[in-house]
Design a protein around this motif. Structure first.
Motif, mmCIF file in Angstrom:
data_model
loop_
_atom_site.group_PDB
_atom_site.id
_atom_site.type_symbol
_atom_site.label_atom_id
_atom_site.label_comp_id
_atom_site.label_asym_id
_atom_site.label_seq_id
_atom_site.Cartn_x
_atom_site.Cartn_y
_atom_site.Cartn_z
ATOM 1 N N GLN A 1 11.074 22.833 6.631
ATOM 2 C CA GLN A 1 9.840 22.715 5.875
ATOM 3 C C GLN A 1 8.738 23.532 6.536
ATOM 4 O O GLN A 1 8.737 23.738 7.740
ATOM 5 N N VAL A 2 7.832 24.017 5.695
ATOM 6 C CA VAL A 2 6.668 24.768 6.164
ATOM 7 C C VAL A 2 5.417 24.058 5.661
ATOM 8 O O VAL A 2 5.321 23.714 4.487
ATOM 9 N N GLN A 3 4.475 23.857 6.573
ATOM 10 C CA GLN A 3 3.189 23.262 6.206
ATOM 11 C C GLN A 3 2.099 24.321 6.350
ATOM 12 O O GLN A 3 2.133 25.141 7.265
ATOM 13 N N LEU A 4 1.139 24.292 5.425
ATOM 14 C CA LEU A 4 0.071 25.296 5.388
ATOM 15 C C LEU A 4 -1.282 24.591 5.380
ATOM 16 O O LEU A 4 -1.481 23.625 4.638
ATOM 17 N N VAL A 5 -2.206 25.117 6.182
ATOM 18 C CA VAL A 5 -3.560 24.574 6.224
ATOM 19 C C VAL A 5 -4.546 25.725 6.095
ATOM 20 O O VAL A 5 -4.561 26.644 6.926
ATOM 21 N N GLU A 6 -5.362 25.676 5.032
ATOM 22 C CA GLU A 6 -6.358 26.726 4.793
ATOM 23 C C GLU A 6 -7.698 26.332 5.397
ATOM 24 O O GLU A 6 -8.009 25.150 5.555
ATOM 25 N N SER A 7 -8.505 27.348 5.663
ATOM 26 C CA SER A 7 -9.885 27.144 6.098
ATOM 27 C C SER A 7 -10.689 28.382 5.748
ATOM 28 O O SER A 7 -10.113 29.441 5.447
ATOM 29 N N GLY A 8 -12.006 28.244 5.779
ATOM 30 C CA GLY A 8 -12.874 29.392 5.618
ATOM 31 C C GLY A 8 -13.600 29.502 4.296
ATOM 32 O O GLY A 8 -14.393 30.432 4.109
ATOM 33 N N GLY A 9 -13.359 28.602 3.373
ATOM 34 C CA GLY A 9 -14.085 28.665 2.110
ATOM 35 C C GLY A 9 -15.540 28.271 2.278
ATOM 36 O O GLY A 9 -15.973 27.861 3.357
ATOM 37 N N GLY A 10 -16.308 28.423 1.197
ATOM 38 C CA GLY A 10 -17.709 28.054 1.261
ATOM 39 C C GLY A 10 -18.493 28.621 0.107
ATOM 40 O O GLY A 10 -17.927 29.113 -0.877
ATOM 41 N N LEU A 11 -19.807 28.546 0.248
ATOM 42 C CA LEU A 11 -20.732 29.047 -0.767
ATOM 43 C C LEU A 11 -21.360 30.337 -0.258
ATOM 44 O O LEU A 11 -21.852 30.393 0.876
ATOM 45 N N VAL A 12 -21.342 31.363 -1.099
ATOM 46 C CA VAL A 12 -21.901 32.645 -0.716
ATOM 47 C C VAL A 12 -22.565 33.285 -1.931
ATOM 48 O O VAL A 12 -22.174 33.006 -3.079
ATOM 49 N N GLN A 13 -23.558 34.119 -1.688
ATOM 50 C CA GLN A 13 -24.202 34.829 -2.787
ATOM 51 C C GLN A 13 -23.371 36.028 -3.216
ATOM 52 O O GLN A 13 -22.579 36.567 -2.422
ATOM 53 N N ALA A 14 -23.554 36.432 -4.443
ATOM 54 C CA ALA A 14 -22.852 37.613 -4.937
ATOM 55 C C ALA A 14 -23.138 38.805 -4.025
ATOM 56 O O ALA A 14 -24.269 39.006 -3.581
#
Length: 119
Positions: A1-14
């Motif tokens: 099995q492989v587990q994945l953990v994302e990070s780094g999203g957020g709110l940004v202006q165009a």
């Protein structure tokens, strides 16, 4: 099995930038392709970019020239550098891994990280 953990999203202006990370754990030696997908409200999940173990990349037309996918095999981590972000890039971004154990193919998905681009 492989587990994945994302990070780094957020709110940004165009016009701004964000960098997403996805760390894999478990049977990482069996991973063939890693990638990023996204799903906006009311829309189907769509491919953003993929990268093979050898570094071959593939991008959706809508992100070519703005997004860059990269992979650190030693750290079992894939990145998505997103530049010149647009409001239409707003979505929940998912990390994906295709891997093979024996003769069986599997897919793993992360929990998703939200990217919101304001105009």
């Amino acid at each position: 099995q492989v587990q994945l953990v994302e990070s780094g999203g957020g709110l940004v202006q165009a016009g701004g930038s964000l960098r997403l990370s996805c760390a894999a754990s478990g049977s990482t030696f069996s991973i063939n392709v890693m990638g990023w997908y996204r799903q906006a409200p009311g829309k189907q999940r769509e491919l953003v970019a993929t990268i093979t173990t050898g570094g071959r990349t593939n991008y959706a037309d809508s992100v070519k020239g703005r997004f860059t996918i990269s992979r650190d095999n030693a750290k079992n981590t894939v990145y998505l550098q997103m530049n010149n972000l647009k409001p239409e890039d707003t979505a929940l971004y998912y990390c994906n891994a295709d891997y093979t154990i024996g003769y069986q193919a599997y897919q793993s998905w992360g929990q998703g990280t939200q990217v919101t681009v304001s105009s």
